[in-house]
Write a protein that holds these residues in place. Structure first.
Motif, mmCIF file in Angstrom:
data_model
loop_
_atom_site.group_PDB
_atom_site.id
_atom_site.type_symbol
_atom_site.label_atom_id
_atom_site.label_comp_id
_atom_site.label_asym_id
_atom_site.label_seq_id
_atom_site.Cartn_x
_atom_site.Cartn_y
_atom_site.Cartn_z
ATOM 1 N N GLY A 107 0.832 -1.198 -0.004
ATOM 2 C CA GLY A 107 -0.408 -0.205 -0.262
ATOM 3 C C GLY A 107 0.218 1.361 0.262
ATOM 4 N N GLN A 108 2.069 1.421 0.790
ATOM 5 C CA GLN A 108 2.917 1.801 0.557
ATOM 6 C C GLN A 108 3.435 2.868 -0.562
ATOM 7 N N LEU A 109 4.219 1.749 -0.855
ATOM 8 C CA LEU A 109 4.398 1.266 -2.772
ATOM 9 C C LEU A 109 2.663 2.776 -3.453
ATOM 10 N N ILE A 110 1.970 1.901 -3.457
ATOM 11 C CA ILE A 110 1.372 2.927 -4.049
ATOM 12 C C ILE A 110 0.849 4.086 -3.982
ATOM 13 N N MET A 123 -8.310 6.331 -3.846
ATOM 14 C CA MET A 123 -7.332 5.786 -2.874
ATOM 15 C C MET A 123 -7.742 3.744 -3.344
ATOM 16 N N LEU A 124 -6.639 3.047 -3.076
ATOM 17 C CA LEU A 124 -7.127 1.487 -4.022
ATOM 18 C C LEU A 124 -7.135 1.071 -2.519
ATOM 19 N N MET A 125 -7.943 -0.081 -3.060
ATOM 20 C CA MET A 125 -8.126 -1.509 -1.250
ATOM 21 C C MET A 125 -7.452 -2.894 -2.141
ATOM 22 N N GLU A 153 -3.366 -2.035 -14.387
ATOM 23 C CA GLU A 153 -4.396 -1.636 -15.541
ATOM 24 C C GLU A 153 -5.980 -0.767 -15.559
ATOM 25 N N GLY A 154 -5.994 -0.348 -15.622
ATOM 26 C CA GLY A 154 -7.603 0.826 -15.744
ATOM 27 C C GLY A 154 -7.125 1.252 -13.984
ATOM 28 N N PHE A 178 -4.383 -4.074 -5.581
ATOM 29 C CA PHE A 178 -5.222 -3.154 -5.353
ATOM 30 C C PHE A 178 -6.023 -2.580 -6.675
ATOM 31 N N VAL A 179 -7.341 -2.972 -6.084
ATOM 32 C CA VAL A 179 -8.391 -1.553 -6.703
ATOM 33 C C VAL A 179 -8.527 -0.101 -6.536
#
Length: 185
Positions: A107-110, A123-125, A153-154, A178-179
């Protein structure tokens, strides 16, 4: 840099293994977002519960500085110093904590890429995190966790993450999806 991160930076610079990686050219060193408490108890797990001398005593993230805003930062690394409050068995980190660390660094990478403008979603989860336990993660110890984006990808971001010891042996790994969340939670 926040005062608590300065203490973490001093902690890791005192270890030759960590210091050599933190002093590489063009490296950005930062306190992970989850280590900073947010309003309404946001990030309470890593900011409070797992932030102490008997749990995760120190935690820093570092990565190569991007060439320009908007480009993908393909990988980040994090050092974490684990203490006995994380034990499952004596001297061994609880497996659920290992998965939590893999998820957090992914999550930190995101978050780093959102700040750099490479991921446009607010926000990605975690949709899934397939984890492999290869060797026990010893406690107390300092570990290196590396996360890399394998595909964007999207609304989907695929990430591979590994936990390594000082000798470079992989102790655990994960593949995650992660979406981006549509609307509010």
């Amino acid at each position: 840099m926040k005062p608590e991160s300065r203490n973490d930076l001093e902690h890791f610079r005192a270890d030759p293994w960590c210091a050599s990686q933190l002093s590489a050219p063009n490296i950005v060193v930062a306190t992970p977002d989850g280590r900073i408490a947010k309003p309404g108890d946001g990030d309470a797990l890593f900011a409070r519960t797992l932030n102490g001398p008997d749990t995760i005593a120190a935690y820093l993230t570092f990565y190569k500085e991007p060439h320009r805003k908007g480009t993908l930062i393909p990988q980040i690394s994090s050092f974490l110093t684990l203490r006995p409050g994380l034990n499952g068995w004596p001297g061994v980190c609880h497996g659920g904590i290992v998965v939590t660390i893999l998820d957090e660094v992914s999550g930190q990478l995101i978050e780093v890429n959102k700040r750099n403008g490479a991921i446009p979603y607010p926000m990605l989860m975690t949709a899934y995190l397939n984890t492999n336990f290869i060797k026990p993660v010893p406690v107390p110890s300092t570990i290196l966790v590396r996360a890399k984006v394998t595909n964007l990808e999207g609304r989907k971001c695929y990430v591979e993450t590994v936990v390594e010891n000082q000798q470079g042996h992989v102790l655990a790994s994960a593949e995650g999806l992660f979406v981006a969340v549509k609307g509010k939670l």
